[in-house]
Design an enzyme around this catalytic site. Structure first.
Site, PDB file in Angstrom:
ATOM      1  N   ARG A 104     -33.499 -58.183  63.525  1.00  0.00           N
ATOM      2  CA  ARG A 104     -34.006 -59.362  64.240  1.00  0.00           C
ATOM      3  C   ARG A 104     -32.948 -60.459  64.284  1.00  0.00           C
ATOM      4  NH1 ARG A 104     -36.354 -56.308  66.527  1.00  0.00           N
ATOM      5  NH2 ARG A 104     -38.497 -55.730  66.261  1.00  0.00           N
ATOM      6  N   GLU A 107     -30.536 -59.377  66.777  1.00  0.00           N
ATOM      7  CA  GLU A 107     -31.135 -59.563  68.098  1.00  0.00           C
ATOM      8  C   GLU A 107     -30.981 -61.011  68.568  1.00  0.00           C
ATOM      9  OE1 GLU A 107     -35.379 -58.960  68.183  1.00  0.00           O
ATOM     10  OE2 GLU A 107     -35.243 -58.054  70.165  1.00  0.00           O
ATOM     11  N   SER A 130     -16.966 -71.742  61.031  1.00  0.00           N
ATOM     12  CA  SER A 130     -16.617 -71.025  59.811  1.00  0.00           C
ATOM     13  C   SER A 130     -17.843 -70.410  59.152  1.00  0.00           C
ATOM     14  CB  SER A 130     -15.948 -71.981  58.828  1.00  0.00           C
ATOM     15  OG  SER A 130     -15.688 -71.327  57.605  1.00  0.00           O
TER      16      SER A 130
END
Length: 164
Positions: A104, A107, A130
């Protein structure tokens, strides 16, 4: 209008993997020297959501299409034809992880990664956030209906690319 050097444009190497609407939207955005923030203010949406629309990673409403047509001076019928369907998200990404929660998070990066990059570049210039000079936090929110919401905050030092 904004300084043209701070306007996110479409990387030509992505064109074949993105919907035709991406090229249309980015060309009009560049011609008018608009930032995602300025477009977002007009649409009443977040700038990341607007950038996601441009990359074909979010669905445009009829109101979004009408307003984008006005802002970008692109015929509404063209935008309706190009933006009217469901987005085909995550096509440019590699094979994802299999662990459900990590998937997820992956995603999210697939769907909004280029949108985040574009907005960050507009705000900070050419560089990276960073992951070493970095902090993150996870918070839990409960809404009025009792639904639980995960809030993930990412905070990274901005590192401009060096010219050499």
């Amino acid at each position: 209008m904004s300084d043209k050097s701070n306007i996110a444009t479409l990387d030509s190497t992505l064109i074949d993997r993105l919907p035709s609407s991406s090229k249309t939207l980015f060309e009009a955005k560049a011609t008018k020297s608009l930032t995602f923030e300025s477009i977002a203010q007009e649409l009443g949406r977040s700038e990341v959501a607007v950038a996601a629309l441009f990359y074909g990673q979010a669905q445009a409403s009829a109101a979004d299409i009408e307003k984008l047509s006005q802002i970008l001076e692109v015929p509404q019928s063209k935008l309706e034809a190009e933006l009217g369907g469901f987005p085909d998200r995550g096509r440019a990404g590699p094979m994802p992880p299999v662990e459900p929660l990590i998937y997820r998070l992956y995603e999210i990066v697939q769907n909004y990664g280029y949108a985040y990059k574009a907005v960050l570049n507009e705000k900070f210039g050419d560089g990276i956030m960073s992951a070493i000079s970095f902090s993150t936090k996870v918070e839990k929110e409960v809404d009025e209906q009792g639904n639980n919401w995960a809030v993930i905050t990412l905070r990274g030092k901005w590192l401009p690319f060096s010219r050499f």
